[in-house]
Design an enzyme around this catalytic site. Structure first.
Site, PDB file in Angstrom:
ATOM      1  N   LYS A  50       0.834  -1.207   0.000  1.00  0.00           N
ATOM      2  CA  LYS A  50       0.000   0.000   0.000  1.00  0.00           C
ATOM      3  C   LYS A  50       0.867   1.254   0.000  1.00  0.00           C
ATOM      4  CE  LYS A  50      -3.811  -2.403   2.094  1.00  0.00           C
ATOM      5  NZ  LYS A  50      -3.029  -3.576   2.586  1.00  0.00           N
ATOM      6  N   GLY A 104     -14.926 -13.746   3.873  1.00  0.00           N
ATOM      7  CA  GLY A 104     -14.716 -14.702   4.973  1.00  0.00           C
ATOM      8  C   GLY A 104     -14.579 -14.005   6.302  1.00  0.00           C
TER       9      GLY A 104
END
Ligand code: NUP
Length: 231
Positions: A78, A185
């Site tokens: 990032k 999930g």
């Protein structure tokens, strides 16, 4: 995309394996076994600080080289820095044989950097993160999408927990950029729901990496994807 077609899968594995799991050798062996096991159903591997800090640069580079033909390798650090540091960092990632890199778009001013890596390294900008409470990104979402389009990025990252945003982004981006969605999930996103909303790939970590049977977990996700996209 050719790997995606041949594997009939839209699954990118977030390979977040932490040093606390054991020695560097143990982690290395564990990760290699995982990648050997999943080669026919997982398209890409996303690597971030957890694995880099666990393995170190040279082992990680060996891993990427070793499995580079089987998977699309994405660096998820990032990045968010001034242009010359971005350029330096992206060059080092390319040397490590990554195929693509995730960067933050909010610093802006990346026109020349992106141009110089076009066709050499896939570029994916964070448009909206998957966790609750990322208010600044939420309020800047439209501007970030516009900026991704202006830069001509290969894709954007939008959380699989933010289905409305994925739909909006798909309408805005058309076919001009891929949408990669993490957050399936453990973070609450349902398998294949991001794809239904218009994303191209799902990035999944713990649902597979922490599973007692990673192969079966990955297979379940891919089965859901195949059903939704008729792959
Ligand atoms: O918005 C983002 N959310 C997110 O979880 C952007 C990301 N890059 N990620 C990454 O996706 C995160 O760093 C992790 O590697 C992965 C999700 O992991 P898991 O929740 O499936 O275990």
């Amino acid at each position: 995309m050719s790997l995606a077609a041949s594997k009939r899968s839209r699954l990118i594995l977030a390979l977040d394996v932490f040093a606390s799991r054991g020695s560097t050798e143990t982690i290395s062996g564990h990760v290699e076994r995982l990648l050997e096991e999943l080669g026919d159903i997982v398209v890409g591997v996303k690597i971030g600080l957890p694995l880099l800090l666990s393995l170190g640069v040279s082992r990680l580079k060996r891993l990427i080289t070793g499995f580079g033909d089987d998977y699309y390798m994405i660096a998820d650090f990032k990045l968010a820095d001034v242009p010359h540091i971005m350029e330096y960092s992206l060059e080092r990632l390319r040397e490590m044989h990554f195929d693509g890199a995730i960067l933050h778009l909010f610093p802006m001013g990346y026109e020349r950097v992106i141009e110089s890596f076009r066709g050499k390294l896939g570029m994916y900008g964070v448009a909206l993160m998957s966790h609750e409470g990322c208010k600044l990104l939420e309020s800047g979402f439209d501007a970030l999408l516009d900026y991704a389009l202006k830069l001509g990025l290969d894709g954007v990252i939008i959380g699989a927990t933010k289905l409305k945003a994925i739909k909006k982004a798909r309408a805005k981006l058309g076919k001009n950029a891929l949408i990669l969605s993490p957050g399936v999930g453990y973070q609450g996103g349902r398998e294949a729901s991001a794809l239904e909303a218009g994303a191209d790939f799902e990035i999944v970590g713990r649902l597979v990496t922490l599973s007692a049977d990673p192969r079966a977990s990955a297979q379940r996700i891919v089965d859901a994807q195949r059903k939704v996209l008729r792959l």
